[in-house]
Write an enzyme that holds these catalytic residues in place. Structure first.
Site: not given
Ligand SMILES: *Cc1c(COP(=O)(O)O)cnc(C)c1O
Length: 393
Positions: A107, A129, A370
């Site tokens: 992020k 948000e 992610s």
């Molecule tokens: C917020 C988040 C997501 C989901 O958000 P996307 O916009 O779909 O990437 C996925 N993995 C992690 C670790 C997150 O913090």
């Protein structure tokens, strides 16, 4: 129960939005007149910034020294071995380690880019948000660094569930505003943030965290995350002299998936698979499979796919803390690779159980890791009582 939606091939690929911010039928700007001017300004400022070598240089410098990029492309040997088949064949699984970024997820790529843009536009106040709090934390982090005022809208219910992230945001100097309307979760927090923006648009930039909202937000969020895919292409070339065969990413707001996929959209030989949270099953109403099951409609300023009831009212996706398959993948990666993934990431990992038996020997699969799972361990502990509490083990 994660479900997958392979990026739709039948339509012509529309990577760049047209003048009205549309990608094919989707996207656009469904906002009050007062915001159109602000969105035009933002689009112009953004186009100017990304074409300015000084902006790129500052962003690249901070991505390297502050965020810690590039993130490694890690060969998960023991995870790959787990999918070995009786005939000796197996896939080769690689993890794109976005969990190693500062603040523990992808992020920050977008929050950082937009904060730099905000400074360039001469605005001093940022709003955002947040749902689970990760986007709020990433935004509060970059605001602290840039000396910008930061207000984060968060549903009251999410604040209760994610108390640790609320504390982090406050520690970083942000104000967290509870949203008490509607379901008191992300959808209402986003509506509240848009309301704030309409009122304070002269002084304020809105850092949206999803590939959503009115143009230019989806394009901007995608572009600031596209470093994930660009690095992956380079790293694959270095590691095996080719491309990945398959890319897998979880899809919530779409940002980590688009960040990984964008670079490869024109490569017909690379399969792109987005995995949505199926919750208790896509035949129940307790899931978050918006792209798989949604119908077209307008929400938060753009035309998209939404889960709706018979009257066309937008239904909040079921908030998935942990479905059984994701929880299993969460434990498996921890034990096989010594990496505790975020629960969102675990949905993408869980899909490997379905994918791996179907692919030829040696297929190179890159999963976007992610985020790290530290934020989820307390929640997961409720589902794994044999690992928590007590002194016998
Ligand atoms: C917020 C988040 C997501 C989901 O958000 P996307 O916009 O779909 O990437 C996925 N993995 C992690 C670790 C997150 O913090």
């Amino acid at each position: 129960m994660p479900v997958s939606c392979t990026a739709a091939p039948p339509q012509p690929k529309v990577q760049r939005p047209d003048k009205t911010g549309r990608y094919g039928q989707f996207g656009g700007r469904y906002v009050p007149e007062t915001l159109i001017l602000a969105l035009d300004e933002l689009t112009a400022a953004y186009e100017e910034a990304i074409n300015d070598p000084a902006f790129q240089a500052e962003l690249d410098h901070l991505l390297k020294h502050y965020v810690g990029r590039e993130s490694p492309l890690y060969h998960a040997e023991r995870l790959s071995e787990r999918y070995r088949r009786p005939d000796g064949s197996r896939p080769e699984i690689y993890l794109k380690r976005e969990d190693l970024n500062h603040t523990g997820a992808h992020k920050i790529n977008n929050s950082l880019g937009q904060a730099l843009l905000c400074k360039r536009m001469g605005k001093k106040r940022i709003i955002a948000e947040t749902g689970a709090g990760q986007h709020g934390v990433a935004t509060a982090t970059v605001c602290a660094r840039a000396g910008l005022e930061c207000v984060v809208y968060m549903g009251e219910k999410d604040m209760e569930r994610q108390a640790l992230n609320v504390f982090r945001m406050r520690l970083l100097g942000a104000e967290v505003r509870p949203v008490t309307s509607g379901t008191r979760t992300l959808k209402d927090a986003t509506s509240e943030a848009i309301r704030d923006w309409v009122t304070n648009v002269e002084s304020t930039h809105y850092i949206l965290g999803s590939v959503a909202g009115p143009h230019p937000f989806p394009m901007m969020v995608r572009d600031f995350h596209a470093c994930i895919g660009r690095e992956t292409r380079r790293q694959a070339q270095e590691a095996w002299g080719g491309k990945p065969d398959i890319l897998v990413a979880c899809v919530g707001g779409g940002s980590n998936a688009m960040g990984l996929f964008h670079e490869f959209v024109d490569d017909a030989d690379v399969r792109l698979i987005g995995v949505e949270a199926g919750g208790e099953g896509i035949d129940t109403d307790k899931h978050a499979a918006t792209l798989t099951l949604g119908r077209p409609g307008v929400l938060h300023g753009s035309y998209s796919l939404l889960i709706q009831d018979e009257e066309g009212q937008v239904v909040d996706p079921h908030s998935i803390s942990a479905d059984a398959e994701a929880l299993q993948a969460f434990q498996d990666l921890s034990r096989l690779e010594g990496i505790i993934p975020a629960l969102e990431t675990s949905h993408a990992l869980a899909f490997l159980d379905k994918l791996c038996p179907t692919v030829p020997d040696g297929t190179r699969i890159v999963v976007n890791c992610s985020g790290r799972g530290d934020k989820d361990v307390m929640n997961a502990a409720n589902y794994l009582p044999h690992l928590s509490g007590g002194s016998t083990q």
